[in-house]
Write a protein that holds these residues in place. Sequence first.
Motif, PDB file in Angstrom:
ATOM      1  N   LEU A  95       0.839  -1.200   0.000  1.00  0.00           N
ATOM      2  CA  LEU A  95       0.000   0.000   0.000  1.00  0.00           C
ATOM      3  C   LEU A  95       0.873   1.249   0.000  1.00  0.00           C
ATOM      4  N   PHE A  96       0.477   2.241  -0.810  1.00  0.00           N
ATOM      5  CA  PHE A  96       1.277   3.466  -0.849  1.00  0.00           C
ATOM      6  C   PHE A  96       0.444   4.719  -1.118  1.00  0.00           C
ATOM      7  N   ALA A  97      -0.788   4.567  -1.625  1.00  0.00           N
ATOM      8  CA  ALA A  97      -1.609   5.731  -1.963  1.00  0.00           C
ATOM      9  C   ALA A  97      -2.243   6.323  -0.709  1.00  0.00           C
ATOM     10  N   ALA A  98      -2.778   7.529  -0.859  1.00  0.00           N
ATOM     11  CA  ALA A  98      -3.316   8.251   0.297  1.00  0.00           C
ATOM     12  C   ALA A  98      -4.594   7.625   0.835  1.00  0.00           C
ATOM     13  N   SER A  99      -5.446   7.111  -0.038  1.00  0.00           N
ATOM     14  CA  SER A  99      -6.728   6.545   0.401  1.00  0.00           C
ATOM     15  C   SER A  99      -6.907   5.148  -0.167  1.00  0.00           C
ATOM     16  N   VAL A 100      -7.856   4.435   0.386  1.00  0.00           N
ATOM     17  CA  VAL A 100      -8.152   3.075  -0.063  1.00  0.00           C
ATOM     18  C   VAL A 100      -8.537   3.073  -1.536  1.00  0.00           C
ATOM     19  N   SER A 105      -7.274   1.669  -7.176  1.00  0.00           N
ATOM     20  CA  SER A 105      -7.387   2.098  -8.579  1.00  0.00           C
ATOM     21  C   SER A 105      -6.046   2.115  -9.303  1.00  0.00           C
ATOM     22  N   PHE A 106      -4.945   1.982  -8.580  1.00  0.00           N
ATOM     23  CA  PHE A 106      -3.624   2.166  -9.188  1.00  0.00           C
ATOM     24  C   PHE A 106      -3.381   1.212 -10.352  1.00  0.00           C
ATOM     25  N   GLY A 107      -3.620  -0.080 -10.139  1.00  0.00           N
ATOM     26  CA  GLY A 107      -3.367  -1.059 -11.186  1.00  0.00           C
ATOM     27  C   GLY A 107      -4.195  -0.832 -12.447  1.00  0.00           C
ATOM     28  N   PRO A 108      -5.525  -0.720 -12.312  1.00  0.00           N
ATOM     29  CA  PRO A 108      -6.339  -0.466 -13.505  1.00  0.00           C
ATOM     30  C   PRO A 108      -5.949   0.820 -14.240  1.00  0.00           C
ATOM     31  N   LEU A 109      -5.595   1.869 -13.506  1.00  0.00           N
ATOM     32  CA  LEU A 109      -5.151   3.106 -14.151  1.00  0.00           C
ATOM     33  C   LEU A 109      -3.890   2.872 -14.966  1.00  0.00           C
ATOM     34  N   ASN A 110      -2.978   2.061 -14.435  1.00  0.00           N
ATOM     35  CA  ASN A 110      -1.735   1.777 -15.153  1.00  0.00           C
ATOM     36  C   ASN A 110      -1.956   0.958 -16.415  1.00  0.00           C
ATOM     37  N   LEU A 111      -3.103   0.288 -16.487  1.00  0.00           N
ATOM     38  CA  LEU A 111      -3.436  -0.432 -17.719  1.00  0.00           C
ATOM     39  C   LEU A 111      -3.951   0.506 -18.803  1.00  0.00           C
ATOM     40  N   GLY A 112      -4.168   1.773 -18.432  1.00  0.00           N
ATOM     41  CA  GLY A 112      -4.677   2.746 -19.398  1.00  0.00           C
ATOM     42  C   GLY A 112      -6.147   2.597 -19.696  1.00  0.00           C
ATOM     43  N   LEU A 113      -6.893   2.039 -18.761  1.00  0.00           N
ATOM     44  CA  LEU A 113      -8.324   1.821 -18.963  1.00  0.00           C
ATOM     45  C   LEU A 113      -9.089   3.135 -18.856  1.00  0.00           C
ATOM     46  N   PRO A 114     -10.234   3.235 -19.499  1.00  0.00           N
ATOM     47  CA  PRO A 114     -11.076   4.433 -19.369  1.00  0.00           C
ATOM     48  C   PRO A 114     -11.520   4.623 -17.927  1.00  0.00           C
ATOM     49  N   ASP A 115     -11.806   5.865 -17.560  1.00  0.00           N
ATOM     50  CA  ASP A 115     -12.190   6.174 -16.179  1.00  0.00           C
ATOM     51  C   ASP A 115     -13.411   5.376 -15.734  1.00  0.00           C
ATOM     52  N   THR A 116     -14.370   5.193 -16.636  1.00  0.00           N
ATOM     53  CA  THR A 116     -15.572   4.451 -16.253  1.00  0.00           C
ATOM     54  C   THR A 116     -15.245   3.002 -15.917  1.00  0.00           C
ATOM     55  N   ALA A 153      -7.731  -6.226  -2.465  1.00  0.00           N
ATOM     56  CA  ALA A 153      -8.649  -5.535  -3.378  1.00  0.00           C
ATOM     57  C   ALA A 153      -7.893  -4.920  -4.549  1.00  0.00           C
ATOM     58  N   GLY A 154      -6.693  -4.378  -4.281  1.00  0.00           N
ATOM     59  CA  GLY A 154      -5.891  -3.815  -5.363  1.00  0.00           C
ATOM     60  C   GLY A 154      -5.542  -4.845  -6.414  1.00  0.00           C
ATOM     61  N   ALA A 155      -5.279  -6.091  -5.960  1.00  0.00           N
ATOM     62  CA  ALA A 155      -5.001  -7.171  -6.907  1.00  0.00           C
ATOM     63  C   ALA A 155      -6.268  -7.611  -7.630  1.00  0.00           C
ATOM     64  N   VAL A 156      -7.366  -7.716  -6.890  1.00  0.00           N
ATOM     65  CA  VAL A 156      -8.635  -8.156  -7.474  1.00  0.00           C
ATOM     66  C   VAL A 156      -9.116  -7.174  -8.546  1.00  0.00           C
ATOM     67  N   ALA A 157      -8.821  -5.882  -8.366  1.00  0.00           N
ATOM     68  CA  ALA A 157      -9.239  -4.868  -9.352  1.00  0.00           C
ATOM     69  C   ALA A 157      -8.591  -5.096 -10.721  1.00  0.00           C
ATOM     70  N   MET A 158      -7.517  -5.857 -10.761  1.00  0.00           N
ATOM     71  CA  MET A 158      -6.887  -6.201 -12.043  1.00  0.00           C
ATOM     72  C   MET A 158      -7.619  -7.351 -12.734  1.00  0.00           C
ATOM     73  N   ARG A 159      -8.613  -7.914 -12.048  1.00  0.00           N
ATOM     74  CA  ARG A 159      -9.392  -9.046 -12.549  1.00  0.00           C
ATOM     75  C   ARG A 159      -8.501 -10.194 -13.028  1.00  0.00           C
ATOM     76  N   PRO A 160      -7.601 -10.655 -12.169  1.00  0.00           N
ATOM     77  CA  PRO A 160      -6.714 -11.749 -12.583  1.00  0.00           C
ATOM     78  C   PRO A 160      -7.442 -13.074 -12.606  1.00  0.00           C
ATOM     79  N   ARG A 161      -6.954 -13.981 -13.396  1.00  0.00           N
ATOM     80  CA  ARG A 161      -7.471 -15.347 -13.366  1.00  0.00           C
ATOM     81  C   ARG A 161      -6.866 -16.120 -12.198  1.00  0.00           C
ATOM     82  N   VAL A 162      -5.655 -15.721 -11.805  1.00  0.00           N
ATOM     83  CA  VAL A 162      -4.958 -16.384 -10.701  1.00  0.00           C
ATOM     84  C   VAL A 162      -4.558 -15.331  -9.677  1.00  0.00           C
ATOM     85  N   LEU A 163      -4.955 -15.547  -8.430  1.00  0.00           N
ATOM     86  CA  LEU A 163      -4.602 -14.663  -7.321  1.00  0.00           C
ATOM     87  C   LEU A 163      -3.700 -15.445  -6.368  1.00  0.00           C
TER      88      LEU A 163
END
Length: 291
Positions: A95-100, A105-116, A153-163
């Motif tokens: 964890l490194f961001a200011a809020s949960v 959101s860090f991982g999905p943002l790094n994938l360049g996904l749309p905000d929605t 949750a940060g990992a799950v937001a990447m929607r991995p097949r393997v956690l």
Amino acid sequence: MSEPVVALRAVSYAYEDGPTVLSGLDFDVVEGRALALLGRNGSGKTTLMRLLSGGLRPAAGELTVDGVPVTYNRKGLTRLRTTVQLVVQDPDDQLFAASVEQDVSFGPLNLGLPDTEVRARVAEALAALDIVALADRPTHLLSYGQRKRTAIAGAVAMRPRVLILDEPTAGLDPDGQERLLTTLQGLRDTGTTVVMATHDVDLALRWADDAALLTPSGVRTGPVAAMLARRDLLTQAGLHLPWGIAVGELLRTHGLWAGAGQGPRTAEELAALAAGTQLGGVSGASGRRGL
């Protein structure tokens, strides 16, 4: 047997100026099978998990996803990290961001996904880990259990097949452990394959489908009850016989249970077994009620 989701083939790895940790390793992660990874400290569990997730690159051999070798360029690693996510043991290392919400959101943002899409993934991950109410909470004000859930949750937001989770129940009180296991079952029910490194053989017996034991002679993988009944492998791995298997053997030895299978895995299952067999006499298949 179907192709594993992720696999290591003839992989070797040694840290700089150190001994070889893994040599000629073949290892499969099979989709839909909960896998417990067990072994003594220094056996190579962390190295194995980092090789599977791309944090380390094999000195020899290869990592594959759906049978295709992983390339360690930007494109190849992005493909890998949308398939496999690793959550380390100490959430403060992740964890490194200011809020949960920002952290998740860090991982999905790094994938360049749309905000929605990012917002949808964050909401889904927060709900899956039961931390929606913590979205705006500063990460430094979270309890240890809350930090664990946020890291997952940060990992799950990447929607991995393997956690892959390194000692996810370590440091949690019993209620926190139960809540986390319920959460992991929910992730499994929605299609995520979960790999858990743990020293807790009783947890592994209760939770996993398969167990992988890291021993000096290599990694041995198979159905969890069969693997954790192998005293020779457990000794090599620095582990003890699980409570449930020991109880099952004791009941059979004293003629109190003639049922097949692994025996009780929890105190509740032992109580159900006792009710079904009327311990003190011998019963057959009926003695497995509730198992």
